[in-house]
Motif scaffolding. Structure first.
Motif, PDB file in Angstrom:
ATOM      1  N   ALA A  74       3.298   2.282  10.948  1.00 46.26           N
ATOM      2  CA  ALA A  74       2.963   1.480   9.763  1.00 46.26           C
ATOM      3  C   ALA A  74       2.936   2.344   8.505  1.00 46.26           C
ATOM      4  CB  ALA A  74       1.619   0.791   9.961  1.00 46.26           C
ATOM      5  N   PHE A  75       2.379   3.535   8.591  1.00 47.81           N
ATOM      6  CA  PHE A  75       2.321   4.410   7.426  1.00 47.81           C
ATOM      7  C   PHE A  75       3.714   4.828   6.998  1.00 47.81           C
ATOM      8  CE2 PHE A  75       1.904   8.484   5.240  1.00 47.81           C
ATOM      9  CZ  PHE A  75       1.026   8.116   4.237  1.00 47.81           C
ATOM     10  N   TRP A 129       1.094  -4.384   1.554  1.00 49.84           N
ATOM     11  CA  TRP A 129      -0.226  -4.612   2.134  1.00 49.84           C
ATOM     12  C   TRP A 129      -0.190  -4.833   3.640  1.00 49.84           C
ATOM     13  CZ3 TRP A 129      -1.037  -9.228   4.468  1.00 49.84           C
ATOM     14  CH2 TRP A 129      -0.193 -10.281   4.130  1.00 49.84           C
ATOM     15  N   PRO A 130       0.869  -5.446   4.242  1.00 47.95           N
ATOM     16  CA  PRO A 130       0.871  -5.562   5.700  1.00 47.95           C
ATOM     17  C   PRO A 130       0.934  -4.202   6.389  1.00 47.95           C
ATOM     18  CG  PRO A 130       2.433  -7.108   4.754  1.00 47.95           C
ATOM     19  CD  PRO A 130       1.986  -6.206   3.654  1.00 47.95           C
ATOM     20  N   ARG A 131       1.663  -3.256   5.786  1.00 53.31           N
ATOM     21  CA  ARG A 131       1.735  -1.922   6.370  1.00 53.31           C
ATOM     22  C   ARG A 131       0.395  -1.197   6.263  1.00 53.31           C
ATOM     23  NH1 ARG A 131       5.309  -5.022   6.546  1.00 53.31           N
ATOM     24  NH2 ARG A 131       6.170  -4.849   4.507  1.00 53.31           N
ATOM     25  N   ILE A 132      -0.307  -1.395   5.152  1.00 54.65           N
ATOM     26  CA  ILE A 132      -1.630  -0.782   5.002  1.00 54.65           C
ATOM     27  C   ILE A 132      -2.593  -1.356   6.035  1.00 54.65           C
ATOM     28  CG2 ILE A 132      -3.615  -0.579   3.451  1.00 54.65           C
ATOM     29  CD1 ILE A 132      -1.570  -0.486   1.127  1.00 54.65           C
ATOM     30  N   LEU A 133      -2.553  -2.671   6.216  1.00 53.78           N
ATOM     31  CA  LEU A 133      -3.427  -3.297   7.217  1.00 53.78           C
ATOM     32  C   LEU A 133      -3.095  -2.829   8.630  1.00 53.78           C
ATOM     33  CD1 LEU A 133      -3.715  -6.955   5.875  1.00 53.78           C
ATOM     34  CD2 LEU A 133      -5.441  -5.150   5.807  1.00 53.78           C
ATOM     35  N   ILE A 193     -10.931   4.264  17.088  1.00 47.53           N
ATOM     36  CA  ILE A 193     -12.391   4.413  17.086  1.00 47.53           C
ATOM     37  C   ILE A 193     -13.110   3.281  17.811  1.00 47.53           C
ATOM     38  CG2 ILE A 193     -12.398   5.767  14.962  1.00 47.53           C
ATOM     39  CD1 ILE A 193     -13.376   3.228  13.510  1.00 47.53           C
ATOM     40  N   SER A 194     -12.413   2.188  18.100  1.00 47.45           N
ATOM     41  CA  SER A 194     -13.076   1.035  18.706  1.00 47.45           C
ATOM     42  C   SER A 194     -13.653   1.284  20.099  1.00 47.45           C
ATOM     43  CB  SER A 194     -12.144  -0.174  18.725  1.00 47.45           C
ATOM     44  OG  SER A 194     -10.997   0.069  19.490  1.00 47.45           O
ATOM     45  N   LEU A 246      -4.545   0.568   9.121  1.00 50.17           N
ATOM     46  CA  LEU A 246      -5.984   0.471   9.375  1.00 50.17           C
ATOM     47  C   LEU A 246      -6.278  -0.059  10.779  1.00 50.17           C
ATOM     48  CD1 LEU A 246      -7.182  -0.881   5.907  1.00 50.17           C
ATOM     49  CD2 LEU A 246      -7.383   1.455   6.809  1.00 50.17           C
ATOM     50  N   LEU A 247      -5.468  -0.998  11.253  1.00 44.96           N
ATOM     51  CA  LEU A 247      -5.651  -1.512  12.615  1.00 44.96           C
ATOM     52  C   LEU A 247      -5.385  -0.423  13.655  1.00 44.96           C
ATOM     53  CD1 LEU A 247      -4.083  -5.067  12.296  1.00 44.96           C
ATOM     54  CD2 LEU A 247      -6.483  -4.528  12.797  1.00 44.96           C
TER      55      LEU A 247
END
Length: 130
Positions: free
Chosen positions: A43-44, A2-6, A16-17, A9-10
């Motif tokens: 991360a991916f 889950w840290p890699r998925i987050l 896009i930010s 996403l970050l």
């Protein structure tokens, strides 16, 4: 996992930010559009167990996001806050390890040890009846 998925996403959020937070065309947007894809890619790739150690590559990127507003002289408060929050989260999530279920290879040191993983596996294979 889950840290890699987050972190993935970050990294996507960083891309896009600038458009969503209104700082397009500024140095901060250029920085986010360079660092964001790198964070997402690292991360991916680190999602997979064989390449999990790559997660450490996001630690300096998170640190860079914490320093970038002052090094590059951001004009936008939204960009500063965004980079600080994302940088802190990316760095913190890079420190979170994961459960290791399998061992792969052993690196170069496995060539010089008598009881390496591949040697133990070979002994198991030799002990089985054909």
């Amino acid at each position: 996992m889950w840290p890699r998925i987050l972190n993935t996403l970050l990294g996507l959020w960083l891309m896009i930010s600038p458009a969503l937070l209104g700082y397009l065309g500024q140095t901060a947007a250029d920085n986010d559009n360079i660092v964001g894809p790198i964070i997402a890619s690292v991360a991916f790739t680190a999602l997979f167990e064989a390449t999990r150690g790559l997660r450490w590559g996001n630690l300096p990127l998170g640190a860079w996001l914490l320093l970038a507003p002052w090094v590059l002289g951001y004009d936008s408060t939204a960009a500063i806050v965004n980079n600080m929050l994302v940088g802190a989260c990316v760095a913190a999530l890079s420190l979170v390890g994961g459960r290791v279920e399998q061992q792969f290879g052993g690196g170069w040191s496995a060539l010089f040890t008598s009881d390496s993983l591949h040697a133990r596996e070979a002994k198991k294979q030799d002990g089985r009846p054909s």
